[in-house]
Design an enzyme around this catalytic site. Structure first.
Site, PDB file in Angstrom:
ATOM      1  N   LYS A 135     -19.503  -1.275  13.348  1.00  0.00           N
ATOM      2  CA  LYS A 135     -18.463   0.232  13.452  1.00  0.00           C
ATOM      3  C   LYS A 135     -18.840  -0.016  12.101  1.00  0.00           C
ATOM      4  O   LYS A 135     -18.663  -0.583  11.071  1.00  0.00           O
ATOM      5  CB  LYS A 135     -17.617  -0.303  14.072  1.00  0.00           C
ATOM      6  CG  LYS A 135     -16.568   1.192  13.468  1.00  0.00           C
ATOM      7  CD  LYS A 135     -17.034   2.362  13.839  1.00  0.00           C
ATOM      8  CE  LYS A 135     -16.029   3.658  13.764  1.00  0.00           C
ATOM      9  NZ  LYS A 135     -15.035   3.766  14.251  1.00  0.00           N
ATOM     10  N   HIS A 173     -18.493   6.268  12.051  1.00  0.00           N
ATOM     11  CA  HIS A 173     -17.338   7.181  11.773  1.00  0.00           C
ATOM     12  C   HIS A 173     -17.776   8.743  10.945  1.00  0.00           C
ATOM     13  O   HIS A 173     -17.674   7.890  10.186  1.00  0.00           O
ATOM     14  CB  HIS A 173     -15.651   6.385  11.345  1.00  0.00           C
ATOM     15  CG  HIS A 173     -14.571   7.803  10.696  1.00  0.00           C
ATOM     16  ND1 HIS A 173     -12.980   7.487  11.627  1.00  0.00           N
ATOM     17  CD2 HIS A 173     -14.661   8.609   9.915  1.00  0.00           C
ATOM     18  CE1 HIS A 173     -12.810   8.913  11.444  1.00  0.00           C
ATOM     19  NE2 HIS A 173     -13.338   8.557  10.427  1.00  0.00           N
ATOM     20  N   HIS A 211     -16.010  10.601  18.310  1.00  0.00           N
ATOM     21  CA  HIS A 211     -15.324  11.094  18.523  1.00  0.00           C
ATOM     22  C   HIS A 211     -15.690  12.400  17.590  1.00  0.00           C
ATOM     23  O   HIS A 211     -15.865  12.799  16.188  1.00  0.00           O
ATOM     24  CB  HIS A 211     -14.459  10.504  18.071  1.00  0.00           C
ATOM     25  CG  HIS A 211     -14.304   9.892  16.447  1.00  0.00           C
ATOM     26  ND1 HIS A 211     -14.255  10.259  15.305  1.00  0.00           N
ATOM     27  CD2 HIS A 211     -13.799   8.489  16.199  1.00  0.00           C
ATOM     28  CE1 HIS A 211     -14.865   8.790  14.585  1.00  0.00           C
ATOM     29  NE2 HIS A 211     -14.022   8.338  15.197  1.00  0.00           N
ATOM     30  N   ASP A 285     -10.719   7.249  22.388  1.00  0.00           N
ATOM     31  CA  ASP A 285     -11.052   6.619  20.584  1.00  0.00           C
ATOM     32  C   ASP A 285      -9.180   6.742  20.681  1.00  0.00           C
ATOM     33  O   ASP A 285      -8.332   6.985  19.847  1.00  0.00           O
ATOM     34  CB  ASP A 285     -10.702   8.135  19.583  1.00  0.00           C
ATOM     35  CG  ASP A 285     -10.662   7.574  17.795  1.00  0.00           C
ATOM     36  OD1 ASP A 285     -10.863   6.121  17.081  1.00  0.00           O
ATOM     37  OD2 ASP A 285     -10.485   8.427  17.604  1.00  0.00           O
TER      38      ASP A 285
END
Ligand code: DOR
Ligand code: ZN
Length: 383
Positions: A135, A173, A211, A285
């Site tokens: 991530k 992200h 997301h 999420d």
């Protein structure tokens, strides 16, 4: 001292029109449509983006996901973050211990990328059989991201090359942290300044843009090669727009990052996801915070949606007349992208009203779920 808003809060659903449901289009997933309510039978879904936390919070939330989902990609942004395979293996053990008796829920672990992650760590991660992705948190972008990446092009290229070699996806992200960039533009600017150049440099790196919140993200995902770049989509970014942050008073439980965007962005994401494209898959999420950490002068980002996510996704697909496309989004596109088998067990979604609890108490606190106290329509069950 935490404070809470006593303003009588209006809810802010984007309105739905049940009359627009196209019954013909979802015939093959309908298990029964007796008067008591329609029932969908779905291959058990997986959650490709989940925050399970640790300690008391982990114990408070684990069963909500484990009851409905077969697997979940578990986020590594703990304190301290999960930066090594060894830590991921230990974290996985603590998750397994927190599951209800008899649960077969499978936590798929991730590593937290830092400026110092070594290519050797990627080899260990691949060999472990329990770490499935890495991530990327840009340093300062969100909750517990202070140890994240400060300079991806300067510090991380060797490790990303190693990931591409091992077919290990980078989960992104996608927001810049430059304070001069407006918070509502941070995803768009990230795509232009980081993601597009990164893909040019490393065209074989598998990427999941997590997301997504904007029409620019949809456009970017559609422009990439299928099977190589995909996106997860949360219930909140399909159901709410940025008005929900302020409707009737400040709404801390609708605050997440990336922050909710304008209605045109929500609409673009709904169209993309309900079109049936395999580039998008379910990632809630779901990000629990103790109530006092949400309702205070500097409230945390994160929406706790695990108990309501499936009901909300079903509602979105129903509203779009695309219930026949729901199962691919919840249960096929994710495992296909990750190169994992699809689940074999099933769950049911019944068209019957149920009330979301106002909170989930645990020993030293409580968690307020998305749509707390509201009535939802699709009820998930295991039989
Ligand atoms: O809203 C969010 N909450 N966004 C994130 O990126 C992190 C998450 C959390 O961990 O609370
Ligand atoms: Zn997250």
């Amino acid at each position: 001292m935490p404070t809470s808003c006593s303003f009588p809060c209006q809810r802010s659903w984007i309105s739905y029109h049940p009359s627009s449901i196209n019954l013909r289009s979802h015939r093959f997933v309908v298990a029964s449509s007796a008067a008591a309510g329609m029932e969908l039978s779905l291959t058990r879904p997986d959650d490709w983006h989940l925050h399970l936390r640790e300690g008391e919070l982990l114990h408070a939330v684990a069963s909500h996901s484990a009851r409905q989902f077969g697997r979940a990609i578990v986020m590594p942004n703990l304190k301290p973050p999960i930066t090594t395979t060894e830590a991921a293996v230990a974290y996985r053990q603590s998750i397994l211990k927190a599951l209800p008796e008899g649960s077969v829920f499978d936590p798929l672990m991730t590593l937290y990328l830092t400026d110092n992650t070594s290519p050797e760590e990627i080899k260990l991660a691949r060999q472990s059989g329990v770490v499935f992705a890495v991530k990327l948190y840009p340093a300062g972008a969100t909750t517990n991201s202070q140890d994240g990446v400060t300079d991806i092009f300067g510090k991380c290229i060797p490790v990303l090359e190693e990931m591409a070699k091992h077919n290990m996806p980078l989960l992104v992200h996608g927001e810049v942290t430059d304070p001069s960039v407006d918070i509502f533009d941070r995803e768009k600017v990230f795509i232009e300044t980081i993601l597009e150049p990164l893909l040019k440099k490393l065209p074989h790196l598998k990427i999941v843009m997590e997301h997504i919140t904007t029409m620019e993200a949809v456009k970017f995902i559609e422009s990439c090669s299928e099977g190589s770049v995909a996106a997860t989509v949360t219930p909140q970014h399909l159901i709410l727009n940025r008005n929900s942050l302020f409707q009737g008073g400040l709404q801390p439980h609708n605050y997440c990052l990336p922050v909710l965007k304008r209605e045109i962005h929500r609409e673009a994401i709904v169209s993309a996801v309900t079109s049936g494209s395999n580039r998008y898959f379910l990632g809630t999420d779901s990000a629990p915070h103790e109530r006092r950490r949400k309702e205070c002068t500097c409230g945390c980002a994160g929406i706790y949606n695990a108990p309501v996510a499936l009901s909300l996704y079903a509602k979105v697909f129903e509203q779009a007349g695309s219930l026949d496309k729901l199962e691919a989004f919840t249960s096929f596109n994710g495992p296909d992208f990750y190169g994992l088998p699809r689940n074999t067990s099933k769950i049911k979604l019944r068209k019957s009203s149920w009330k979301v609890p106002v909170s989930y108490p645990y020993e030293h606190g409580e968690i307020v779920p998305m749509f707390a106290g509201e009535t939802l329509e699709w009820l998930p069950s295991n039989n």
